[in-house]
Scaffold this active site. Structure first.
Site, short mmCIF file in Angstrom:
data_model
loop_
_atom_site.label_atom_id
_atom_site.label_comp_id
_atom_site.label_asym_id
_atom_site.label_seq_id
_atom_site.Cartn_x
_atom_site.Cartn_y
_atom_site.Cartn_z
CD GLN A 102 37.06 47.36 41.83
OE1 GLN A 102 37.84 47.23 40.48
NE2 GLN A 102 37.68 48.43 42.24
CG ASN A 103 35.19 42.46 46.31
OD1 ASN A 103 36.66 43.53 45.86
ND2 ASN A 103 35.10 43.24 47.48
CB VAL A 104 34.08 36.92 42.43
CG1 VAL A 104 34.11 38.29 40.14
CG2 VAL A 104 35.41 36.86 42.43
CG ASP A 105 34.12 38.17 48.23
OD1 ASP A 105 35.04 38.97 48.67
OD2 ASP A 105 32.85 38.67 48.46
CG HIS A 120 34.91 42.61 38.44
ND1 HIS A 120 35.39 43.25 39.25
CD2 HIS A 120 34.90 43.50 37.20
CE1 HIS A 120 36.90 44.09 38.40
NE2 HIS A 120 35.99 44.59 37.64
CB CYS A 151 25.51 20.40 26.94
SG CYS A 151 26.80 21.51 27.14
CB THR A 189 38.99 49.87 44.75
OG1 THR A 189 39.36 49.17 43.53
CG2 THR A 189 39.50 51.25 45.02
CB SER A 190 44.54 49.18 43.92
OG SER A 190 43.68 48.32 42.90
N1 APR Z 1 41.01 47.10 54.04
C1 APR Z 1 40.48 48.25 53.67
N2 APR Z 1 41.42 48.38 52.24
C2 APR Z 1 42.45 47.59 52.06
C3 APR Z 1 42.25 46.50 53.56
C4 APR Z 1 41.78 46.87 54.37
N3 APR Z 1 42.00 45.93 55.08
N4 APR Z 1 43.52 45.94 52.83
C5 APR Z 1 44.42 46.05 52.06
N5 APR Z 1 43.51 47.34 51.50
C6 APR Z 1 43.09 47.67 49.97
C7 APR Z 1 44.55 47.91 49.11
O1 APR Z 1 46.07 48.65 49.87
C8 APR Z 1 44.43 48.06 48.26
O2 APR Z 1 44.26 49.18 47.69
O3 APR Z 1 42.77 47.14 49.12
C9 APR Z 1 43.43 47.33 47.64
C10 APR Z 1 43.52 46.35 47.30
O4 APR Z 1 43.96 46.25 45.89
P1 APR Z 1 43.72 44.97 44.27
O5 APR Z 1 44.48 44.07 44.93
O6 APR Z 1 44.20 45.71 43.38
O7 APR Z 1 42.23 45.17 44.42
P2 APR Z 1 40.91 45.34 43.73
O8 APR Z 1 41.30 47.46 43.32
O9 APR Z 1 39.72 45.09 44.14
O10 APR Z 1 41.86 44.91 41.77
C11 APR Z 1 40.42 45.02 40.97
O11 APR Z 1 41.74 43.38 39.65
O12 APR Z 1 42.63 41.16 39.10
C12 APR Z 1 41.36 42.09 39.48
O13 APR Z 1 39.46 41.41 38.23
C13 APR Z 1 40.09 41.59 39.99
O14 APR Z 1 38.72 42.83 40.79
C14 APR Z 1 39.70 42.89 40.38
C15 APR Z 1 40.30 43.88 39.89
#
Ligand code: APR
Length: 251
Positions: A102-105, A120, A151, A189-190
């Site tokens: 899901q990361n754009v990095d 994404h 353009c 990911t959350s």
């Molecule tokens: N290692 C592993 N997991 C971690 C770490 C770490 N060091 N630090 C934090 N986390 C976990 C957090 O506990 C959380 O559950 O990573 C998760 C980050 O969640 P989000 O910030 O919600 O990121 P993500 O799930 O990728 O978001 C999904 O939402 O905002 C949009 O487009 C954006 O791609 C993104 C999408």
């Protein structure tokens, strides 16, 4: 934790097809803030005001100034960490096939992962709203905000804003791989943003084992995770790779 790592390694070396789904958490140890939770970007900004396509089209200058310029500075200098590198190691050991991120990095590719689905999009590229010309974001002149294409059109990051569809090929391939895998690693990911958050459910519905790597519980943890490894990715992955290596024939 040691026992969970050994059981995870056993599952991975006996798996037919392993897919990883990653989120912002895997890049936290590369200095990129997550979106949610403590210190998350959405604590600072309302995502509907800075990351929704309508907000960008209504006022590209504000979105560029508030969000994109900051993200660009962080993303332009970020380097892969032991979490990304651990996935490359698993690929080179023949255990992991594909990373859905899901990361754009672009850090998975920078680390050396060879099959990455950018669910994404990727922030390293900009696209013109008018002529769709794509350029590397490192080549854009940021003295004028928002930056303009030859353009005359306005450049936008080539990633998916809220309110937009997931690129078709990325979506279909991710759904197919989720249904086909027998082990899914869900890292950092959350699991709250659709449709990415449904990939572990598709995998589970098709009989896969779900391994979650995250220091915090998510909606998946109590519901479908078979092995919840509650740890930071960069700390956990080297230990997991070592346990997998031990189980594989030498050479
Ligand atoms: N290692 C592993 N997991 C971690 C770490 C770490 N060091 N630090 C934090 N986390 C976990 C957090 O506990 C959380 O559950 O990573 C998760 C980050 O969640 P989000 O910030 O919600 O990121 P993500 O799930 O990728 O978001 C999904 O939402 O905002 C949009 O487009 C954006 O791609 C993104 C999408």
């Amino acid at each position: 934790m040691a026992d969970l790592i050994q059981r995870t390694a056993e599952l991975l070396v006996n798996a037919r097809q392993v897919v990883a789904l990653t989120g912002a958490g895997i890049s936290v140890e590369s200095g990129i803030p997550p979106f949610r939770g403590k210190g998350g970007l959405w604590e600072k900004f309302d995502p509907m005001e800075v990351a929704h396509i309508d907000a960008f089209l209504n006022d590209p200058e504000t979105v560029w100034n508030l969000l994109i310029k900051d993200m660009k500075t962080v993303l332009d200098t970020a380097r892969p960490n032991a979490g990304h590198i651990g996935l490359v190691d698993l690929e080179r050991l023949g255990v992991l096939q594909t990373v859905i991120t899901q990361n754009v990095d672009g850090l998975h590719q920078l680390a050396g992962s060879s099959d990455v689905i950018e669910f994404h999009g990727n922030f390293a590229w900009l696209r013109c709203l008018d002529c769709s010309q794509r350029i590397k974001s490192t080549e854009v002149d940021l003295t004028r905000i928002p930056p303009h294409c030859q353009c005359g059109g306005i450049f936008r990051p080539d990633c998916v804003f809220f309110g937009e569809m997931i690129p078709h090929e990325a979506l279909v391939r991710s759904q197919q791989l989720s249904a086909a895998c027998d082990v899914m690693l869900v890292i950092g990911t959350s699991a709250t943003v659709q449709p990415a958050a449904s990939m572990p459910l598709i995998a589970k519905d098709n009989g896969a084992d779900i391994i979650e790597i995250n220091p915090e519980p998510t909606p998946l943890t109590a519901r479908i995770s078979d092995l919840p490894l509650m740890s930071a990715a960069a700390r956990l992955m080297p230990r997991l790779v070592a346990a997998v290596r031990q189980r594989l024939p030498a050479g």
